[in-house]
Design a protein around this motif. Structure first.
Motif, mmCIF file in Angstrom:
data_model
loop_
_atom_site.group_PDB
_atom_site.id
_atom_site.type_symbol
_atom_site.label_atom_id
_atom_site.label_comp_id
_atom_site.label_asym_id
_atom_site.label_seq_id
_atom_site.Cartn_x
_atom_site.Cartn_y
_atom_site.Cartn_z
ATOM 1 N N ASP A 1 48.594 43.775 26.015
ATOM 2 C CA ASP A 1 49.485 42.640 26.271
ATOM 3 C C ASP A 1 50.053 42.689 27.685
ATOM 4 O O ASP A 1 50.274 41.660 28.317
ATOM 5 C CB ASP A 1 50.623 42.657 25.252
ATOM 6 C CG ASP A 1 51.054 41.264 24.849
ATOM 7 O OD1 ASP A 1 50.220 40.344 24.902
ATOM 8 O OD2 ASP A 1 52.224 41.097 24.487
ATOM 9 N N THR A 2 50.250 43.908 28.190
ATOM 10 C CA THR A 2 50.798 44.093 29.541
ATOM 11 C C THR A 2 49.771 43.769 30.610
ATOM 12 O O THR A 2 50.063 43.076 31.588
ATOM 13 C CB THR A 2 51.289 45.542 29.722
ATOM 14 O OG1 THR A 2 52.317 45.816 28.762
ATOM 15 C CG2 THR A 2 51.839 45.753 31.128
ATOM 16 N N ILE A 3 48.544 44.259 30.432
ATOM 17 C CA ILE A 3 47.543 44.117 31.486
ATOM 18 C C ILE A 3 46.912 42.733 31.536
ATOM 19 O O ILE A 3 46.295 42.366 32.555
ATOM 20 C CB ILE A 3 46.431 45.182 31.370
ATOM 21 C CG1 ILE A 3 45.575 44.950 30.123
ATOM 22 C CG2 ILE A 3 47.031 46.587 31.376
ATOM 23 C CD1 ILE A 3 44.310 45.770 30.098
ATOM 24 N N GLY A 54 39.890 33.627 28.596
ATOM 25 C CA GLY A 54 38.911 33.574 29.673
ATOM 26 C C GLY A 54 38.719 34.871 30.438
ATOM 27 O O GLY A 54 37.994 34.903 31.433
ATOM 28 N N ILE A 55 39.371 35.947 30.002
ATOM 29 C CA ILE A 55 39.230 37.242 30.676
ATOM 30 C C ILE A 55 38.011 37.967 30.112
ATOM 31 O O ILE A 55 37.942 38.209 28.909
ATOM 32 C CB ILE A 55 40.497 38.096 30.489
ATOM 33 C CG1 ILE A 55 41.710 37.381 31.090
ATOM 34 C CG2 ILE A 55 40.313 39.479 31.125
ATOM 35 C CD1 ILE A 55 43.033 38.033 30.771
ATOM 36 N N GLU A 80 41.418 41.054 35.782
ATOM 37 C CA GLU A 80 40.213 40.297 36.145
ATOM 38 C C GLU A 80 39.135 40.511 35.093
ATOM 39 O O GLU A 80 38.353 39.618 34.774
ATOM 40 C CB GLU A 80 39.723 40.761 37.515
ATOM 41 C CG GLU A 80 38.452 40.115 37.994
ATOM 42 C CD GLU A 80 37.992 40.686 39.321
ATOM 43 O OE1 GLU A 80 36.777 40.623 39.591
ATOM 44 O OE2 GLU A 80 38.830 41.211 40.089
ATOM 45 N N ALA A 81 39.093 41.732 34.533
ATOM 46 C CA ALA A 81 38.150 42.093 33.474
ATOM 47 C C ALA A 81 38.631 43.384 32.823
ATOM 48 O O ALA A 81 39.425 44.133 33.410
ATOM 49 C CB ALA A 81 36.739 42.275 34.028
ATOM 50 N N ILE A 82 38.139 43.625 31.608
ATOM 51 C CA ILE A 82 38.495 44.837 30.875
ATOM 52 C C ILE A 82 37.212 45.472 30.340
ATOM 53 O O ILE A 82 36.385 44.796 29.722
ATOM 54 C CB ILE A 82 39.452 44.533 29.700
ATOM 55 C CG1 ILE A 82 40.757 43.907 30.219
ATOM 56 C CG2 ILE A 82 39.743 45.799 28.895
ATOM 57 C CD1 ILE A 82 41.651 43.371 29.112
ATOM 58 N N PHE A 83 37.066 46.771 30.587
ATOM 59 C CA PHE A 83 35.934 47.530 30.073
ATOM 60 C C PHE A 83 36.434 48.490 28.996
ATOM 61 O O PHE A 83 37.294 49.332 29.267
ATOM 62 C CB PHE A 83 35.264 48.326 31.197
ATOM 63 C CG PHE A 83 34.447 47.487 32.140
ATOM 64 C CD1 PHE A 83 33.059 47.449 32.030
ATOM 65 C CD2 PHE A 83 35.050 46.731 33.135
ATOM 66 C CE1 PHE A 83 32.296 46.684 32.900
ATOM 67 C CE2 PHE A 83 34.299 45.957 34.006
ATOM 68 C CZ PHE A 83 32.913 45.928 33.885
ATOM 69 N N LYS A 87 43.146 42.994 38.897
ATOM 70 C CA LYS A 87 42.720 44.365 38.653
ATOM 71 C C LYS A 87 41.683 44.396 37.533
ATOM 72 O O LYS A 87 41.661 43.525 36.665
ATOM 73 C CB LYS A 87 43.924 45.230 38.264
ATOM 74 C CG LYS A 87 45.045 45.244 39.300
ATOM 75 C CD LYS A 87 46.255 45.990 38.772
ATOM 76 C CE LYS A 87 47.414 45.931 39.752
ATOM 77 N NZ LYS A 87 48.625 46.615 39.224
ATOM 78 N N ILE A 88 40.836 45.420 37.573
ATOM 79 C CA ILE A 88 39.876 45.645 36.503
ATOM 80 C C ILE A 88 40.286 46.925 35.783
ATOM 81 O O ILE A 88 40.529 47.954 36.409
ATOM 82 C CB ILE A 88 38.449 45.756 37.050
ATOM 83 C CG1 ILE A 88 38.072 44.452 37.775
ATOM 84 C CG2 ILE A 88 37.458 46.049 35.917
ATOM 85 C CD1 ILE A 88 36.694 44.473 38.408
ATOM 86 N N TYR A 89 40.369 46.843 34.468
ATOM 87 C CA TYR A 89 40.880 47.947 33.663
ATOM 88 C C TYR A 89 39.771 48.578 32.815
ATOM 89 O O TYR A 89 38.836 47.894 32.377
ATOM 90 C CB TYR A 89 41.999 47.454 32.745
ATOM 91 C CG TYR A 89 43.248 47.041 33.483
ATOM 92 C CD1 TYR A 89 44.232 47.983 33.791
ATOM 93 C CD2 TYR A 89 43.447 45.718 33.872
ATOM 94 C CE1 TYR A 89 45.385 47.606 34.470
ATOM 95 C CE2 TYR A 89 44.593 45.343 34.549
ATOM 96 C CZ TYR A 89 45.567 46.294 34.848
ATOM 97 O OH TYR A 89 46.713 45.921 35.534
#
Length: 248
Positions: free
Chosen positions: A34-36, A78-79, A41-44, A5-7
């Motif tokens: 910590d949960t996600i 690496g995320i 896959e990536a965080i914005f 997922k992308i957050y």
């Protein structure tokens, strides 16, 4: 294998309204991170992570060690993390890029994610109106203004900026957090203008502090991720479908 997922999250405003209450919210946000991290896959991060941020040559604002440490941990794993400056952290220079290996964006930027096209940004100063803030933003981002501000001792400079960040509504960009209607919401009007020239499946912004998914013409959607002050909401993209969720 479970799909990644992308957050998306914005407007944490850490540092406000005071250190004690900010710390409580920071701990919640760190718990969410910590949960996600298990399926991200990536965080914005779409801006206003801090209620005020200014980088001197050898000094950055005191505090925020928990969230910065967690972001560093996730990035080191690496995320990918992408950071967009907001109207409260306009003065981000290269600390995130050098210390955390996180790219910093200052304008709405195009991405293709899960075969969908996105225009992503913080959202301040976009669309019609808000002329007072747009004028001040030009002053704030001017290299001469930044150079002059750096001559203030950090104790004085950060104290003054924090006061103005809270008390001056033109600087803070504070808006009515109630939905103003399709024809008065600046970001909706901005999205519609962009769509006249180019199609995007999703427009994703923060700034407004009002979580919503709004249907636009031509099978497009305007997304606002809300905030971590009143709503504790975030966006998630899974298999090309975007949703807004609340962290409880």
């Amino acid at each position: 294998m479970k799909a990644k997922k992308i957050y998306f999250a914005s407007d944490q405003h850490f540092g406000a309204p005071n250190a004690e209450k900010s710390l409580q919210r920071e701990k919640v946000f760190v718990k969410w991170l910590d949960t996600i991290k298990k399926d991200a896959e990536a965080i914005f991060l779409l801006g206003d992570l801090f209620d005020f941020w200014f980088e001197y040559k050898h000094v950055v604002p005191k505090g925020f060690v928990r969230v910065l440490g967690k972001i560093a941990e996730i990035r080191d794993a690496g995320i990918p993390i992408y950071f967009f400056v907001g109207n409260h952290d306009l003065w981000m220079i290269d600390y995130f890029e050098k210390e955390l290996n996180i790219p910093v964006y200052r304008e709405p930027t195009e991405f293709t994610l899960h075969n969908k096209t996105f225009l992503i940004g913080h959202g301040d100063g976009l669309g019609p109106g808000d002329k007072g803030y747009k004028f001040l933003k030009k002053i704030f981002v001017n290299p001469l203004s930044n150079w002059l501000f750096k001559w203030l001792h950090p104790d004085l400079g950060m104290g003054l900026a924090k006061y103005l960040s809270v008390e001056n509504k033109t600087i803070s960009g504070a808006e009515d957090v109630h939905f103003l209607g399709e024809y008065k919401e600046h970001l909706i009007l901005y999205c519609k203008e962009v769509l006249k020239e180019k199609h995007y499946d999703y427009f994703v912004f923060g700034h407004r502090h009002l979580p919503m998914i709004f249907d636009l013409p031509h099978n497009s959607q305007y997304i606002n991720t809300g905030d971590w002050i009143s709503y504790f909401t975030y966006g998630v993209l899974e298999n090309g479908v975007f949703d807004i969720k609340e962290y409880k």
